[in-house]
Design a protein around this motif. Sequence first.
Motif, PDB file in Angstrom:
ATOM      1  N   ILE A 106      -0.703   8.530 -19.991  1.00 30.76           N
ATOM      2  CA  ILE A 106      -1.661   7.561 -19.829  1.00 30.76           C
ATOM      3  C   ILE A 106      -3.481   7.741 -18.967  1.00 30.76           C
TER       4      ILE A 106
ATOM      5  N   GLY B  14      -3.813   3.260 -15.836  1.00 30.01           N
ATOM      6  CA  GLY B  14      -3.195   1.944 -16.779  1.00 30.01           C
ATOM      7  C   GLY B  14      -1.767   1.479 -16.513  1.00 30.01           C
ATOM      8  N   THR B  15      -1.061   1.306 -17.992  1.00 30.89           N
ATOM      9  CA  THR B  15      -0.059   0.780 -18.436  1.00 30.89           C
ATOM     10  C   THR B  15       1.024   1.979 -19.015  1.00 30.89           C
ATOM     11  N   CYS B  16       1.847   2.206 -18.428  1.00 29.12           N
ATOM     12  CA  CYS B  16       3.316   2.933 -18.739  1.00 29.12           C
ATOM     13  C   CYS B  16       4.185   2.475 -20.252  1.00 29.12           C
TER      14      CYS B  16
ATOM     15  N   CYS C  13       4.058   8.428 -16.198  1.00 31.21           N
ATOM     16  CA  CYS C  13       4.938   7.997 -16.734  1.00 31.21           C
ATOM     17  C   CYS C  13       6.250   8.372 -16.748  1.00 31.21           C
TER      18      CYS C  13
ATOM     19  N   ALA D 195       2.188   5.322 -12.579  1.00 31.26           N
ATOM     20  CA  ALA D 195       0.935   5.048 -13.415  1.00 31.26           C
ATOM     21  C   ALA D 195      -0.706   4.883 -12.445  1.00 31.26           C
ATOM     22  N   GLN D 196      -0.825   4.786 -11.622  1.00 30.23           N
ATOM     23  CA  GLN D 196      -2.370   4.757 -11.167  1.00 30.23           C
ATOM     24  C   GLN D 196      -2.327   6.297 -10.663  1.00 30.23           C
TER      25      GLN D 196
END
Length: 102
Positions: free
Chosen positions: A85, A89-91, A71, A66-67
């Motif tokens: 993303i 962000g958040t997967c 994902c 995610a960094q």
Amino acid sequence: MELRVTSGWRSADEQRQVVRDTITRYGSEQEAHRWVLPPEHSAHVQGLAVDVGPTEGAYWLDEHGAQFGLCRTYDNEVWHFEPVIDPGGTCPARHPDSTWGW
């Protein structure tokens, strides 16, 4: 820890062959559809998917991807990642398998 790309972009013809090979491997279209999408829905054909290995590296990318904006998108494919993303962000929730695209 080793991480390498094992598959990336595929042509539509290559993806059709992957579908045929997967049907042969699993013995049924129903089971094969859990593991591979048709060309028109494949992120590999769109140039938006990467498969990685070995398994230890895939688990590392699952934890840290995610960094980088990557994902894991399927519960049953630890090796498959897509840039869905923005980095950091958040997967989103994963699909159980590829049957959604058939």
